[in-house]
Structure formats: structure tokens, C-alpha cells
Write an enzyme that holds these catalytic residues in place. Structure first.
Site, PDB file in Angstrom:
ATOM      1  N   THR A   1      17.909 -26.697  14.095  1.00 19.34           N
ATOM      2  CA  THR A   1      18.175 -26.390  15.752  1.00 19.34           C
ATOM      3  C   THR A   1      16.722 -26.030  16.091  1.00 19.34           C
ATOM      4  OG1 THR A   1      18.675 -24.313  15.434  1.00 19.34           O
ATOM      5  CG2 THR A   1      20.518 -25.978  15.773  1.00 19.34           C
ATOM      6  N   LYS A   2      15.923 -25.383  15.270  1.00 22.65           N
ATOM      7  CA  LYS A   2      14.489 -25.061  15.822  1.00 22.65           C
ATOM      8  C   LYS A   2      13.504 -26.257  15.678  1.00 22.65           C
ATOM      9  CE  LYS A   2      12.800 -21.700  16.350  1.00 22.65           C
ATOM     10  NZ  LYS A   2      12.565 -20.850  17.960  1.00 22.65           N
TER      11      LYS A   2
ATOM     12  N   ILE B   1      13.029  -7.832   3.920  1.00 21.69           N
ATOM     13  CA  ILE B   1      12.127  -6.849   3.809  1.00 21.69           C
ATOM     14  C   ILE B   1      12.771  -5.521   4.108  1.00 21.69           C
ATOM     15  CG2 ILE B   1      10.115  -5.492   4.164  1.00 21.69           C
ATOM     16  CD1 ILE B   1       8.758  -8.160   3.403  1.00 21.69           C
TER      17      ILE B   1
ATOM     18  N   TYR C   1      20.001 -23.208  11.128  1.00 25.11           N
ATOM     19  CA  TYR C   1      18.850 -22.501  11.808  1.00 25.11           C
ATOM     20  C   TYR C   1      17.331 -23.543  12.073  1.00 25.11           C
ATOM     21  CZ  TYR C   1      14.808 -19.992  12.582  1.00 25.11           C
ATOM     22  OH  TYR C   1      13.653 -19.310  12.892  1.00 25.11           O
TER      23      TYR C   1
ATOM     24  N   ARG D   1      21.392 -17.929  -1.617  1.00 25.87           N
ATOM     25  CA  ARG D   1      21.589 -18.762  -0.536  1.00 25.87           C
ATOM     26  C   ARG D   1      22.059 -20.360  -0.476  1.00 25.87           C
ATOM     27  NH1 ARG D   1      17.078 -17.928   3.571  1.00 25.87           N
ATOM     28  NH2 ARG D   1      18.185 -16.032   4.098  1.00 25.87           N
TER      29      ARG D   1
ATOM     30  N   THR E   1       8.858 -22.267  13.756  1.00 25.81           N
ATOM     31  CA  THR E   1       8.817 -21.660  12.560  1.00 25.81           C
ATOM     32  C   THR E   1       8.189 -22.919  11.532  1.00 25.81           C
ATOM     33  OG1 THR E   1      10.362 -20.951  10.659  1.00 25.81           O
ATOM     34  CG2 THR E   1      11.306 -22.353  12.424  1.00 25.81           C
ATOM     35  N   ASP E   2       7.895 -22.318  10.360  1.00 25.90           N
ATOM     36  CA  ASP E   2       7.506 -23.266   9.395  1.00 25.90           C
ATOM     37  C   ASP E   2       8.600 -23.935   8.574  1.00 25.90           C
ATOM     38  OD1 ASP E   2       8.482 -21.040   7.918  1.00 25.90           O
ATOM     39  OD2 ASP E   2       6.368 -20.613   6.797  1.00 25.90           O
ATOM     40  N   GLU E   3       9.833 -23.413   8.959  1.00 24.58           N
ATOM     41  CA  GLU E   3      10.965 -23.942   8.203  1.00 24.58           C
ATOM     42  C   GLU E   3      11.215 -25.313   8.540  1.00 24.58           C
ATOM     43  OE1 GLU E   3      14.441 -21.600   7.669  1.00 24.58           O
ATOM     44  OE2 GLU E   3      13.346 -19.721   7.727  1.00 24.58           O
TER      45      GLU E   3
HETATM   46  P1  NAD Z   1      15.168 -11.897  16.272  1.00 24.64           P
HETATM   47  O1  NAD Z   1      16.783 -12.323  15.850  1.00 24.64           O
HETATM   48  O2  NAD Z   1      14.701 -10.301  15.808  1.00 24.64           O
HETATM   49  O3  NAD Z   1      15.172 -11.899  18.143  1.00 24.64           O
HETATM   50  C1  NAD Z   1      15.775 -12.946  18.687  1.00 24.64           C
HETATM   51  C2  NAD Z   1      16.024 -12.203  20.138  1.00 24.64           C
HETATM   52  O4  NAD Z   1      16.497 -13.418  20.898  1.00 24.64           O
HETATM   53  C3  NAD Z   1      16.687 -11.014  20.119  1.00 24.64           C
HETATM   54  O5  NAD Z   1      16.318 -10.177  21.067  1.00 24.64           O
HETATM   55  C4  NAD Z   1      18.236 -11.710  20.872  1.00 24.64           C
HETATM   56  O6  NAD Z   1      18.798 -10.879  21.820  1.00 24.64           O
HETATM   57  C5  NAD Z   1      17.521 -12.765  21.834  1.00 24.64           C
HETATM   58  N1  NAD Z   1      18.230 -13.807  22.127  1.00 24.64           N
HETATM   59  C6  NAD Z   1      19.286 -14.554  21.359  1.00 24.64           C
HETATM   60  N2  NAD Z   1      19.918 -15.379  22.043  1.00 24.64           N
HETATM   61  C7  NAD Z   1      19.482 -15.471  23.275  1.00 24.64           C
HETATM   62  C8  NAD Z   1      19.984 -16.216  24.417  1.00 24.64           C
HETATM   63  N3  NAD Z   1      20.746 -17.120  24.349  1.00 24.64           N
HETATM   64  N4  NAD Z   1      19.152 -15.829  25.686  1.00 24.64           N
HETATM   65  C9  NAD Z   1      18.223 -14.702  25.783  1.00 24.64           C
HETATM   66  N5  NAD Z   1      17.979 -14.273  24.571  1.00 24.64           N
HETATM   67  C10 NAD Z   1      18.476 -14.303  23.362  1.00 24.64           C
HETATM   68  O7  NAD Z   1      14.277 -13.081  15.944  1.00 24.64           O
HETATM   69  P2  NAD Z   1      12.610 -12.929  15.533  1.00 24.64           P
HETATM   70  O8  NAD Z   1      12.479 -12.795  14.164  1.00 24.64           O
HETATM   71  O9  NAD Z   1      12.136 -11.923  16.550  1.00 24.64           O
HETATM   72  O10 NAD Z   1      12.154 -14.472  15.796  1.00 24.64           O
HETATM   73  C11 NAD Z   1      11.620 -14.689  17.191  1.00 24.64           C
HETATM   74  C12 NAD Z   1      11.286 -16.252  17.236  1.00 24.64           C
HETATM   75  O11 NAD Z   1      10.285 -16.316  16.276  1.00 24.64           O
HETATM   76  C13 NAD Z   1      12.475 -17.064  16.877  1.00 24.64           C
HETATM   77  O12 NAD Z   1      12.204 -18.170  17.832  1.00 24.64           O
HETATM   78  C14 NAD Z   1      12.242 -17.309  15.466  1.00 24.64           C
HETATM   79  O13 NAD Z   1      12.649 -18.854  15.423  1.00 24.64           O
HETATM   80  C15 NAD Z   1      10.623 -17.250  15.626  1.00 24.64           C
HETATM   81  N6  NAD Z   1      10.207 -17.094  14.225  1.00 24.64           N
HETATM   82  C16 NAD Z   1      10.584 -16.006  13.423  1.00 24.64           C
HETATM   83  C17 NAD Z   1       9.673 -15.622  12.119  1.00 24.64           C
HETATM   84  C18 NAD Z   1      10.395 -14.645  11.338  1.00 24.64           C
HETATM   85  O14 NAD Z   1       9.719 -14.367  10.299  1.00 24.64           O
HETATM   86  N7  NAD Z   1      11.264 -13.718  11.980  1.00 24.64           N
HETATM   87  C19 NAD Z   1       9.085 -16.644  11.654  1.00 24.64           C
HETATM   88  C20 NAD Z   1       8.490 -17.692  12.542  1.00 24.64           C
HETATM   89  C21 NAD Z   1       9.208 -17.932  13.622  1.00 24.64           C
HETATM   90  O1  DAU Z   2       9.645 -19.012   7.590  1.00 25.92           O
HETATM   91  C1  DAU Z   2       9.951 -18.231   8.683  1.00 25.92           C
HETATM   92  C2  DAU Z   2      11.254 -17.891   8.729  1.00 25.92           C
HETATM   93  O2  DAU Z   2      11.347 -16.581   7.999  1.00 25.92           O
HETATM   94  C3  DAU Z   2      11.867 -17.649  10.206  1.00 25.92           C
HETATM   95  O3  DAU Z   2      11.776 -18.778  10.780  1.00 25.92           O
HETATM   96  C4  DAU Z   2      13.123 -17.148  10.277  1.00 25.92           C
HETATM   97  O4  DAU Z   2      13.529 -16.554  11.594  1.00 25.92           O
HETATM   98  C5  DAU Z   2      13.117 -15.612   9.280  1.00 25.92           C
HETATM   99  O5  DAU Z   2      14.330 -15.090   9.264  1.00 25.92           O
HETATM  100  C6  DAU Z   2      12.372 -15.928   7.815  1.00 25.92           C
HETATM  101  O6  DAU Z   2      13.476 -16.938   7.296  1.00 25.92           O
HETATM  102  P1  DAU Z   2      13.993 -16.620   5.853  1.00 25.92           P
HETATM  103  O7  DAU Z   2      15.225 -17.113   5.388  1.00 25.92           O
HETATM  104  O8  DAU Z   2      12.779 -17.186   4.940  1.00 25.92           O
HETATM  105  O9  DAU Z   2      13.928 -14.996   5.852  1.00 25.92           O
HETATM  106  P2  DAU Z   2      15.004 -13.848   5.310  1.00 25.92           P
HETATM  107  O10 DAU Z   2      14.423 -12.649   5.378  1.00 25.92           O
HETATM  108  O11 DAU Z   2      16.382 -14.208   5.451  1.00 25.92           O
HETATM  109  O12 DAU Z   2      14.847 -14.181   3.645  1.00 25.92           O
HETATM  110  C7  DAU Z   2      13.492 -14.122   3.062  1.00 25.92           C
HETATM  111  C8  DAU Z   2      13.541 -14.432   1.613  1.00 25.92           C
HETATM  112  O13 DAU Z   2      14.536 -13.451   0.683  1.00 25.92           O
HETATM  113  C9  DAU Z   2      14.608 -15.850   1.280  1.00 25.92           C
HETATM  114  O14 DAU Z   2      13.967 -16.458   0.210  1.00 25.92           O
HETATM  115  C10 DAU Z   2      15.907 -15.148   1.024  1.00 25.92           C
HETATM  116  C11 DAU Z   2      15.832 -13.885   0.230  1.00 25.92           C
HETATM  117  N1  DAU Z   2      16.612 -12.689   0.563  1.00 25.92           N
HETATM  118  C12 DAU Z   2      16.814 -12.378   1.618  1.00 25.92           C
HETATM  119  C13 DAU Z   2      18.016 -11.621   1.892  1.00 25.92           C
HETATM  120  C14 DAU Z   2      18.440 -10.909   3.342  1.00 25.92           C
HETATM  121  C15 DAU Z   2      16.877 -12.149  -0.820  1.00 25.92           C
HETATM  122  O15 DAU Z   2      16.540 -12.291  -1.703  1.00 25.92           O
HETATM  123  N2  DAU Z   2      17.850 -11.021  -0.608  1.00 25.92           N
HETATM  124  C16 DAU Z   2      18.175 -10.695   0.671  1.00 25.92           C
HETATM  125  O16 DAU Z   2      19.035  -9.535   0.818  1.00 25.92           O
END
Ligand code: NAD
Ligand code: DAU
Length: 330
Positions: free
Chosen positions: A149-150, A187, A146, A269, A119-121
Site C-alpha cells: 500500500t505504501k 527496538i 503494508y 514473521r 519507505t525503502d520497503e
Molecule cells: P506511526 O504508526 O508511529 O504513526 C502514524 C501516525 O499516523 C499516527 O499518529 C496515527 O494516528 C496517524 N494516522 C493513521 N491513520 C491515519 C488516518 N487515516 N488519518 C490521519 N492520521 C492517521 O508511524 P511512523 O513510524 O511515524 O511512520 C510515519 C511515516 O513514515 C509512514 O508513512 C511510514 O510509512 C513512513 N516510514 C516509517 C519508517 C519507520 O522506520 N518507522 C521508515 C520509513 C518510512
Molecule cells: O524499512 C522501513 C520500515 O521499517 C518502515 O516502513 C515501517 O513503517 C517500520 O515499521 C519498519 O518496518 P520493519 O518491519 O522493518 O520494523 P519492525 O520494527 O517491525 O521490525 C524490525 C525487524 O525486527 C524486522 O526484521 C522484524 C524484527 N522483529 C520485530 C519485532 C517487533 C523482531 O525480531 N522481534 C520483534 O519483536
């Protein structure tokens, strides 16, 4: 090609699996997923050439056998939600750090190609008016349990490349949106709130900026890196989609036929990262990748239609998710 996809029952992983079997007739996919609260087997149900193994990436016995039988491992599995990591960091340490370590040991032993999804985080955050964006050279500076650990998992990959010659690449992507995203995330939470007649909830003033990319574009970038990326390299994935949270909520409201200003401000947050922004130059210029879904308005309209059409997929989680947020004033 035998592809092992960890976390393939989650949001991005499930979209990756669906795209892979639709576009690559030579691919057989094995999904290793613990099916936590965030995983849903329904997201990949009924697909041909896909097997689901329910198990933990941190379980060396399970991981070793599956890696041995694969040509490439794509590691999506993670605890992925910042808000949860603030409540209880422990599963984040186990899955994101120990899980990645366990997989790295297996790919080292069996000489299997590995792609690490991150992730970009890991880079921390930017000021709103900073002209700079994150690049592959930006120093790591994660804020939350989060993202730390990433970041740690990325560093493990880099060390396994340098010390043991593991054939690995890393990608760090910005915020994804699209179908099959868990409704705890920004979203889909707002879309499903509006379906339920509840106002969208904006943390703090809503000035925080995220760099939105459609999940399909993330996944085409991942395949591009697997096929053309330089070993040991990191590639940032983003599609120039910066928007502040207020703009996103207003667009969701408008697209769903509501007054764009009919939302609520809720508790912020703790430690909330202000802005993420990706410079995708390396990915575009070195590997020739371009996003296919850069129109956020159109992508959001499709995503809204998906949640409207797939209530059975998300409804069972809705009450519990909202109860958890309500308990912390969100
Ligand atoms: P998600 O939470 O929707 O899905 C995570 C999946 O991993 C789930 O199916 C869960 O059951 C599985 N999982 C959790 N712990 C596990 C374990 N110990 N063993 C096996 N499976 C396990 O997450 P996501 O949003 O699809 O993100 C996927 C990856 O992409 C992550 O590595 C996240 O850091 C990265 N990422 C997410 C975003 C985003 O915007 N969602 C952006 C950049 C990177
Ligand atoms: O940048 C990549 C990351 O994007 C991934 O690594 C993470 O797995 C993914 O969850 C996401 O992290 P964010 O914390 O940015 O996503 P989230 O959807 O939780 O929140 C997006 C933004 O919206 C953040 O600024 C918090 C805000 N937010 C979130 C929720 C759930 C709100 O304002 N209201 C809400 O109800």
C-alpha cells in the site's frame, strides 16, 4: 510558513513537528492525525505554534480545508506496522491508498507543495551478500500488505505529478529509531521488555538486516528535500546503518546491563523481508545532506534513556501489545 503535517502524533511525525518548531521560528504547524492506537497527542503536547486537528486523511472535507490553508503538506500519516498488516490489511488500504489519494486531490485543487513520506520497503528485499543497495532506480517489488500500500501511494504521487503537474517530492527512508516510537516496533519493544524483566524476542534466527537511521536525521533530510529537492523527484534516505536483528538485540542487552545473549527466538514473521539497504548518494551529492547522528551505539543509549525516563508515555499500551504478540507465538 504554514506547514500541514499529517500523522504528526505518530513517531516520526511528532519528532518532525518538535524539530520544526524548535528550529524554524517562522513555521506554524497544523497536525492532522486520526489518533489511532499509534498516535499519541502527548508526543506533541504543550508545543508553541502547533495545532492538532483530530481527523482522517481520507476525509475529503477535513483534508480540503486544511490543505487550502497551508503552504506545504508533509504526509506522514499511515498504518505503519508490517505485523498488523498481516493480521488485517483493510485499514492499510484505506489510510495509505485512499488517504494519499484524498490529499493529492486537495493539493492539486489548491496548488500546494506536497512532500510524500515513504519507505525503502517498496523495493522488496536484498540478499544478505548482495553488494547492491536500493537506489532510486530499483524496481518496486513490495512484499507485505503494508509495503504494497505504501508502494501504491508512491505511484499515485508520481501519476499526480505527471498528469496534473502537482508540485511533489517523495522520500523513501530506511528503519528509524529514537524517542516516541510505538512499543510494538522492534527496538522499543525490546527496551520496554527489559525494563519489565522480560527477555527480548527475536523473530526466527535474527539474521534479517535493517538499515538503521536516527529519526532526527530522517527529518533533517525531509526538510532538505522540501527546500532543495527537484519537483517530481524521489530521494532515498539512509545513513549506512546496516545491522542484523541479532546484533541490535545484543547491543540493547549490553547497554541495559544484561548478558548480551539472554534473548529468546520466537515465531518468524510470514514473508519476512531479509535485508534492506539504502544507497543515499543522490541525497548527499545533489542536495548536500549528511547525517548528524551516525553513531548507532550512542543513539541507542539515548533512546534507552528516553524510554526509562518516559514510562508514563508507553506503559498504558504495554500489556495489550504483548498480549497481541503472545497470541501469535511472538
Ligand atoms: P506511526 O504508526 O508511529 O504513526 C502514524 C501516525 O499516523 C499516527 O499518529 C496515527 O494516528 C496517524 N494516522 C493513521 N491513520 C491515519 C488516518 N487515516 N488519518 C490521519 N492520521 C492517521 O508511524 P511512523 O513510524 O511515524 O511512520 C510515519 C511515516 O513514515 C509512514 O508513512 C511510514 O510509512 C513512513 N516510514 C516509517 C519508517 C519507520 O522506520 N518507522 C521508515 C520509513 C518510512
Ligand atoms: O524499512 C522501513 C520500515 O521499517 C518502515 O516502513 C515501517 O513503517 C517500520 O515499521 C519498519 O518496518 P520493519 O518491519 O522493518 O520494523 P519492525 O520494527 O517491525 O521490525 C524490525 C525487524 O525486527 C524486522 O526484521 C522484524 C524484527 N522483529 C520485530 C519485532 C517487533 C523482531 O525480531 N522481534 C520483534 O519483536
Amino acid at each position: 510558513m504554514k506547514v500541514l503535517v499529517t500523522g504528526g502524533a505518530g513517531f516520526i511525525g511528532a519528532n518532525f513537528v518538535r524539530q520544526t518548531v524548535a528550529e524554524r521560528p517562522d513555521a506554524h504547524v497544523t497536525v492532522l492525525d486520526k489518533v489511532t492506537y499509534a498516535g499519541n497527542p502527548a508526543s506533541i503536547a504543550g508545543l508553541e505554534r502547533v495545532d492538532l486537528v483530530v481527523g482522517d486523511v481520507a476525509d475529503a472535507e477535513v483534508t480540503d480545508a486544511l490543505v487550502a490553508a497551508s503552504d506545504v503538506v508533509v504526509h506522514f500519516a499511515a498504518e505503519s506496522h508490517n505485523d498488523n498488516s498481516l493480521r488485517d490489511p483493510s485499514p492499510f488500504v484505506r489510510t495509505n491508498l485512499v488517504g494519499t489519494f484524498t490529499l493529492l486531490e486537495a493539493v492539486r485543487k489548491h496548488g500546494v507543495r506536497y512532500h510524500h513520506i515513504s519507505t525503502d520497503e517498496v523495493y522488496g528485499d536484498l540478499e544478505l551478500d548482495d553488494p547492491a543497495k536500493f537506489t532510486e532506480a530499483t524496481p518496486y517489488n513490495p512484499s507485505s500488505p503494508y509495503s504494497s500500500t505504501k508502494a501504491g501511494s508512491d505511484l499515485l504521487v508520481r501519476a499526480w505529478v505527471r498528469s496534473f503537474g502537482v508540485a511533489a517530492t517523495i522520500s523513501n527512508c530506511s528503519n528509524n529509531y529514537g524517542p516516541y516510537q510505538h512499543i510494538e516496533k522492534f527496538i522499543p519493544r525490546q527496551i520496554t521488555n527489559l525494563i519489565d524483566g522480560v527477555k527480548p524476542k527475536l523473530y526466527g534466527a535474527g539474521a534479517n538486516v535493517r538499515d538503521w537511521i536516527h529519526v532526527r536525521d530522517h527529518n533533517t533530510a525531509v526538510w532538505t528535500i522540501i527546500e532543495k529537492g527537484r519537483m517530481g523527484e524521489t530521494y532515498l534516505i539512509g545513513a549506512d546503518g546496516e545491522k542484523n536483528n541479532r546484533e541490535v538485540v545484543e547491543l540493547v542487552l549490553e547497554l541495559m546491563g544484561h548478558d548480551p545473549h539472554d534473548y529468546e527466538h520466537v515465531a518468524d514473521r510470514p514473508g519476512h523481508d531479509l535485508r534492506y539497504a539504502i544507497d543515499n548518494t543522490r541525497l548527499r551529492e545533489e542536495l548536500g545532506w549528511e547525517p548528524q547522528f551516525p553513531d548507532f551505539r550512542a543513539g541507542l543509549a539515548d533512546t534507552i534513556a528516553w524510554y526509562r525516563a518516559n514510562e508514563a508515555w508507553w506503559r498504558p499500551q504495554k500489556a495489550a501489545v504483548e498480549a497481541k504478540y503472545a497470541a501469535q507465538g511472538q
